[in-house]
Write an enzyme that holds these catalytic residues in place. Structure first.
Site, mmCIF file in Angstrom:
data_model
loop_
_atom_site.group_PDB
_atom_site.id
_atom_site.type_symbol
_atom_site.label_atom_id
_atom_site.label_comp_id
_atom_site.label_asym_id
_atom_site.label_seq_id
_atom_site.Cartn_x
_atom_site.Cartn_y
_atom_site.Cartn_z
ATOM 1 N N ARG A 1 0.855 -1.188 0.000
ATOM 2 C CA ARG A 1 0.000 0.000 0.000
ATOM 3 C C ARG A 1 0.889 1.235 0.000
ATOM 4 N NH1 ARG A 1 -4.462 2.833 -0.859
ATOM 5 N NH2 ARG A 1 -4.878 4.455 0.647
ATOM 6 N N CYS B 1 -13.434 11.575 4.651
ATOM 7 C CA CYS B 1 -12.720 10.835 3.610
ATOM 8 C C CYS B 1 -12.703 9.359 3.997
ATOM 9 C CB CYS B 1 -11.305 11.397 3.454
ATOM 10 S SG CYS B 1 -10.349 11.302 4.975
ATOM 11 N N GLU C 1 0.332 14.882 2.545
ATOM 12 C CA GLU C 1 -0.932 15.374 3.125
ATOM 13 C C GLU C 1 -1.725 16.210 2.115
ATOM 14 O OE1 GLU C 1 -3.909 15.964 4.981
ATOM 15 O OE2 GLU C 1 -2.566 15.253 6.552
ATOM 16 N N ASP D 1 -4.440 17.084 -8.122
ATOM 17 C CA ASP D 1 -3.659 16.099 -7.363
ATOM 18 C C ASP D 1 -2.188 16.438 -7.557
ATOM 19 O OD1 ASP D 1 -2.416 13.897 -6.235
ATOM 20 O OD2 ASP D 1 -3.838 12.447 -7.074
ATOM 21 N N ARG E 1 0.447 15.049 -6.100
ATOM 22 C CA ARG E 1 1.388 14.031 -5.615
ATOM 23 C C ARG E 1 2.380 13.566 -6.679
ATOM 24 N NH1 ARG E 1 -2.910 10.061 -2.917
ATOM 25 N NH2 ARG E 1 -4.117 10.962 -4.638
HETATM 26 N N1 LIG Z 1 -6.698 18.478 -1.184
HETATM 27 C C1 LIG Z 1 -7.474 17.570 -0.610
HETATM 28 N N2 LIG Z 1 -6.900 16.448 -0.168
HETATM 29 C C2 LIG Z 1 -7.712 15.528 0.390
HETATM 30 C C3 LIG Z 1 -9.089 15.724 0.549
HETATM 31 N N3 LIG Z 1 -9.590 14.646 1.166
HETATM 32 C C4 LIG Z 1 -8.559 13.794 1.366
HETATM 33 N N4 LIG Z 1 -7.418 14.331 0.910
HETATM 34 C C5 LIG Z 1 -6.077 13.769 0.847
HETATM 35 O O1 LIG Z 1 -6.070 12.812 -0.171
HETATM 36 C C6 LIG Z 1 -5.037 11.858 0.068
HETATM 37 C C7 LIG Z 1 -5.615 10.489 -0.173
HETATM 38 O O2 LIG Z 1 -5.987 10.456 -1.516
HETATM 39 P P1 LIG Z 1 -7.271 9.753 -2.014
HETATM 40 O O3 LIG Z 1 -7.617 10.417 -3.305
HETATM 41 O O4 LIG Z 1 -8.314 9.719 -0.928
HETATM 42 O O5 LIG Z 1 -6.880 8.269 -2.251
HETATM 43 P P2 LIG Z 1 -5.670 7.765 -3.077
HETATM 44 O O6 LIG Z 1 -4.518 7.656 -2.136
HETATM 45 O O7 LIG Z 1 -5.449 8.595 -4.283
HETATM 46 O O8 LIG Z 1 -6.191 6.387 -3.634
HETATM 47 P P3 LIG Z 1 -6.323 5.023 -2.885
HETATM 48 O O9 LIG Z 1 -5.007 4.331 -3.025
HETATM 49 O O10 LIG Z 1 -7.411 4.298 -3.574
HETATM 50 O O11 LIG Z 1 -6.657 5.332 -1.455
HETATM 51 C C8 LIG Z 1 -4.541 12.124 1.478
HETATM 52 O O12 LIG Z 1 -3.307 12.802 1.383
HETATM 53 C C9 LIG Z 1 -5.608 13.037 2.057
HETATM 54 O O13 LIG Z 1 -5.075 13.951 3.001
HETATM 55 C C10 LIG Z 1 -9.656 16.936 0.074
HETATM 56 O O14 LIG Z 1 -10.861 17.176 0.135
HETATM 57 N N5 LIG Z 1 -8.796 17.838 -0.493
HETATM 58 ZN ZN LIG Z 2 -8.336 11.483 4.275
#
Ligand SMILES: Nc1nc2c(ncn2[C@@H]2O[C@H](COP(=O)(O)OP(=O)(O)OP(=O)(O)O)[C@@H](O)[C@H]2O)c(=O)[nH]1
Ligand SMILES: [Zn+2]
Length: 186
Positions: free
Chosen positions: A30, A46, A73, A107, A109
């Site tokens: 993960r 979330c 984050e 996004d 990241r």
């Molecule tokens: N900018 C922003 N970040 C968010 C929000 N809600 C959650 N996050 C961040 O999104 C990140 C997680 O991303 P997700 O899109 O939920 O999931 P993912 O990691 O892309 O995908 P999975 O592997 O399926 O979980 C974490 O860093 C959270 O802090 C939001 O409303 N706005």
């Molecule tokens: Zn979250």
């Protein structure tokens, strides 16, 4: 537990391993993006905390696996900007619109930091627990084999329902069973 410091940002990332992960066989894994509100403060906005717990449980059940806890984050915008984004969402914006209004990409990241972490652990192939196709693509581009994508769909509740619909609709997350009728209202 293995600690890593990212050059440039000086962010500290962590890898947790369980069992022998360096024998060459695909490792249940993960990539978890930091979410203080979901992971540590039990936020229901979330699905992060539920996914973290589910992933660790799956690794324990398998008896072998890896979790990279990445300090990304708020999809890379940081905690304070995520709080600002939540305020915009409370006023009607969805999670993507809020990021854009704050001047960020939907996004932010970057998964390149995973490569030296996985190399250090002797991991070249993963059974990746995620619903996010961008993670699968990013690892593949880095030369890490994604032998399998393992869906990680958990924690659906009335508070994160719209958020998850937006993730599926705008960010391409592979999420089934998100129909309104299946969510209990509080
Ligand atoms: N900018 C922003 N970040 C968010 C929000 N809600 C959650 N996050 C961040 O999104 C990140 C997680 O991303 P997700 O899109 O939920 O999931 P993912 O990691 O892309 O995908 P999975 O592997 O399926 O979980 C974490 O860093 C959270 O802090 C939001 O409303 N706005
Ligand atoms: Zn979250």
């Amino acid at each position: 537990m293995h600690g890593f410091r990212e050059e440039g940002t000086e962010k500290e990332h962590v890898a947790l391993t369980f069992g022998d992960v360096s024998d060459g066989a695909p490792v249940l894994g993960r990539l978890h993006s930091e979410c203080l509100t979901g992971d540590a403060l039990f936020s229901l906005r979330c699905d992060c905390g539920f996914q973290l717990e589910g992933a660790l449980q799956a690794i324990a059940n398998e008896g072998r696996g890896v979790l990279l806890y990445l300090r990304q984050e708020g999809r890379g915008i940081g905690l304070l900007n995520k709080i600002r984004a939540y305020e915009l969402q409370d006023a009607g914006a969805d999670t993507v619109e809020a990021n854009l209004r704050l001047g960020f990409a939907e996004d932010q990241r970057d998964y390149r930091l995973c490569l030296p972490m996985l190399q250090h652990l002797g991991i070249s192939s993963l059974k990746l627990m995620t619903n996010n196709p961008r993670k699968v693509n990013a690892l593949t581009e880095l030369g890490i084999q994604v032998a399998e994508r393992v869906p990680l769909q958990t924690g659906l509740n009335p508070h994160n329902h719209r958020y998850l619909l937006t993730k599926a609709g705008k960010l391409g997350h592979m999420l089934g069973n998100l129909h309104q009728g299946e969510v209990a209202e509080d």
